[in-house]
Design an enzyme around this catalytic site. Structure first.
Site, PDB file in Angstrom:
ATOM      1  N   ARG A 249      -0.269  -2.035 -38.823  1.00 17.74           N
ATOM      2  CA  ARG A 249       0.004  -3.425 -39.199  1.00 17.74           C
ATOM      3  C   ARG A 249       1.477  -3.557 -39.555  1.00 17.74           C
ATOM      4  NH1 ARG A 249       0.323  -2.891 -44.726  1.00 17.74           N
ATOM      5  NH2 ARG A 249      -1.394  -1.722 -45.653  1.00 17.74           N
ATOM      6  N   HIS A 253      -0.267  -5.442 -46.514  1.00 20.02           N
ATOM      7  CA  HIS A 253      -1.734  -5.589 -46.406  1.00 20.02           C
ATOM      8  C   HIS A 253      -2.138  -7.068 -46.443  1.00 20.02           C
ATOM      9  CE1 HIS A 253      -5.984  -4.955 -47.106  1.00 20.02           C
ATOM     10  NE2 HIS A 253      -5.905  -5.642 -48.231  1.00 20.02           N
ATOM     11  N   TYR A 262       5.078   1.850 -50.600  1.00 20.05           N
ATOM     12  CA  TYR A 262       4.325   3.019 -50.118  1.00 20.05           C
ATOM     13  C   TYR A 262       4.602   3.433 -48.687  1.00 20.05           C
ATOM     14  CZ  TYR A 262       1.248  -0.753 -48.425  1.00 20.05           C
ATOM     15  OH  TYR A 262       0.750  -1.881 -47.830  1.00 20.05           O
TER      16      TYR A 262
HETATM   17  C1  LIG Z   1     -16.005  -2.482 -51.719  1.00 17.77           C
HETATM   18  C2  LIG Z   1     -14.569  -2.834 -51.816  1.00 17.77           C
HETATM   19  N1  LIG Z   1     -13.683  -1.966 -52.339  1.00 17.77           N
HETATM   20  C3  LIG Z   1     -12.374  -2.298 -52.393  1.00 17.77           C
HETATM   21  C4  LIG Z   1     -11.943  -3.506 -51.935  1.00 17.77           C
HETATM   22  C5  LIG Z   1     -10.454  -3.861 -51.988  1.00 17.77           C
HETATM   23  N2  LIG Z   1      -9.899  -3.752 -50.635  1.00 17.77           N
HETATM   24  C6  LIG Z   1      -9.785  -4.837 -49.846  1.00 17.77           C
HETATM   25  S1  LIG Z   1      -9.156  -4.461 -48.351  1.00 17.77           S
HETATM   26  C7  LIG Z   1      -9.030  -2.816 -48.751  1.00 17.77           C
HETATM   27  C8  LIG Z   1      -8.445  -1.835 -47.777  1.00 17.77           C
HETATM   28  C9  LIG Z   1      -9.210  -1.686 -46.522  1.00 17.77           C
HETATM   29  O1  LIG Z   1      -8.478  -0.907 -45.618  1.00 17.77           O
HETATM   30  P1  LIG Z   1      -8.955  -0.707 -44.151  1.00 17.77           P
HETATM   31  O2  LIG Z   1     -10.426  -0.647 -44.100  1.00 17.77           O
HETATM   32  O3  LIG Z   1      -8.216   0.450 -43.578  1.00 17.77           O
HETATM   33  O4  LIG Z   1      -8.537  -2.058 -43.401  1.00 17.77           O
HETATM   34  P2  LIG Z   1      -7.059  -2.669 -43.183  1.00 17.77           P
HETATM   35  O5  LIG Z   1      -6.855  -3.609 -44.318  1.00 17.77           O
HETATM   36  O6  LIG Z   1      -6.104  -1.525 -43.179  1.00 17.77           O
HETATM   37  O7  LIG Z   1      -7.089  -3.387 -41.880  1.00 17.77           O
HETATM   38  C10 LIG Z   1      -9.482  -2.577 -50.037  1.00 17.77           C
HETATM   39  C11 LIG Z   1      -9.487  -1.264 -50.692  1.00 17.77           C
HETATM   40  C12 LIG Z   1     -12.898  -4.402 -51.411  1.00 17.77           C
HETATM   41  N3  LIG Z   1     -12.552  -5.599 -50.914  1.00 17.77           N
HETATM   42  N4  LIG Z   1     -14.190  -4.049 -51.351  1.00 17.77           N
END
Ligand SMILES: Cc1ncc(C[n+]2csc(CCOP(=O)(O)OP(=O)(O)O)c2C)c(N)n1
Ligand SMILES: [Mg+2]
Length: 333
Positions: A249, A253, A262
């Site tokens: 990306r 985020h 980071y």
């Molecule tokens: C169960 C849960 N834990 C934590 C979060 C906070 N959170 C939202 S997005 C995210 C990261 C997800 O990363 P990834 O699956 O790699 O998707 P990306 O955002 O990189 O596309 C986190 C930890 C959440 N929404 N739900």
């Protein structure tokens, strides 16, 4: 065919497909740049960027049949939703919380995509919950002998959730018509893949009784090829597959995150050189589908469609406050 790439013909894609795929990637990129700027101007409260993921999303959804198949995407899947039938106006109506936001009528956070008309199942904020929904829907499709394949998308961080493992296991046991797509951008907010995934995501497929594949998610044709094979297998009753599409990306985020804390600027720049849109533009010119002028006019047209979408969404109304509890409590009969 001139200088001669014609990988798309082997994949059964026509020039119209290539142009449409390119158009959706451009629309997503320009919607993204616009929503990011609107956020920085204080006009959009919360933005989830898609830039960098366009090829993985457009290539993978292209393998499905719209109107028949069912999609359980996650928040980053704006390009996927545009290719499924969202318009730029729909995207911005959601961003501004307007009444005609197709996902929730302005009630959900932006990027919680959903549309009954387009068979896009609305998502919830806890990550990976959509993957269980996908498994349940795929089970019902199989049970009812309906000709429908389900696709679900998530990040590599999402594969650490129990929901992901439960859905994979259930899909493998019941040989569900389901394709799992991991858009692996190497970060779950600030957490690097090396702290999130032991081994490789696609290799976990074997443990759940299904084939796993990895591909270059910045290559729209490769993303399509892997998705098409998996969707064909699912439709033929051969069960689920897991596809890991490696990508990156470009922005933080979300608009509430600062990725400078980071990851290095050099790393981001290196990946910017692998921009999926620039890469597909090169493919299109090498295959004599478009010349530079054609590419430019597609960019201009997409920019203007995005500008129109922003304008229409701006002019649209906010939901009537009296409808605030609609779909929350059961309506009196
Ligand atoms: C169960 C849960 N834990 C934590 C979060 C906070 N959170 C939202 S997005 C995210 C990261 C997800 O990363 P990834 O699956 O790699 O998707 P990306 O955002 O990189 O596309 C986190 C930890 C959440 N929404 N739900
Ligand atoms: Mg990630």
């Amino acid at each position: 065919m001139g200088k001669g790439q014609d990988g798309h013909t082997e994949l059964g894609l026509k020039q119209e497909d290539l142009l449409a795929m390119h158009r959706f990637m451009l629309l997503a990129r320009y919607c993204d740049e616009r929503q990011w700027a609107l956020n920085r101007q204080g006009k959009a409260p919360f933005v989830v960027p898609v830039s960098g993921h366009e090829a993985a999303q457009v290539g993978s959804i292209w393998a499905f049949e719209r109107g028949k198949d069912v999609f359980c995407p996650y928040y980053r899947d704006m390009a996927l939703c545009l290719a499924a039938g969202f318009t730029p106006k729909d995207v911005f109506a959601g961003l501004f919380g307007k009444f005609d936001d197709p996902s929730s009528g302005g009630r959900q956070m932006p990027a919680h995509w959903g549309s009954r008309k387009l068979n896009i199942i609305t998502g919830s904020s806890p990550i990976s919950t959509q993957i269980l929904h996908a498994a349940g829907i795929a089970y019902s499709k199989k049970y009812k002998h309906e000709d429908s394949v389900v696709g679900t998308w998530f990040g590599e961080g999402g594969t650490s959730e129990g929901d992901w493992h439960g859905a994979m296991n259930f899909a493998g046991i019941h040989k569900l018509p389901l394709v799992f797509f991991c858009e692996n951008n190497q970060y779950a907010i600030s957490v690097h893949e090396s702290k999130q995934v032991a081994g490789r995501v696609y290799k976990r497929a074997e443990g759940y009784g299904m084939p796993g594949f990895e591909g270059d998610g910045n290559d729209v044709l490769e993303s399509y090829r892997l998705a098409k094979d998996a969707v064909d297998r699912a439709r033929a009753g051969e069960g689920p597959s897991l596809i890991e599409l490696r990508t990156y990306r470009f922005y933080s985020h979300t608009s509430d995150d600062d990725d400078r804390t980071y990851r290095s600027r050099e790393e981001v720049e290196e990946w910017r050189k692998k921009d999926p849109i620039l890469r597909f533009e090169k493919y299109l010119t090498d295959a004599d589908v478009l010349d530079d002028k054609g590419l430019e006019s597609m960019r201009e047209e997409a920019k203007s469609d995005v500008a129109d979408g922003v304008k229409q969404a701006n002019e649209s109304e906010f939901p009537d406050p009296s409808t605030g509890a609609l779909h929350v409590f059961q309506e009196a009969q």
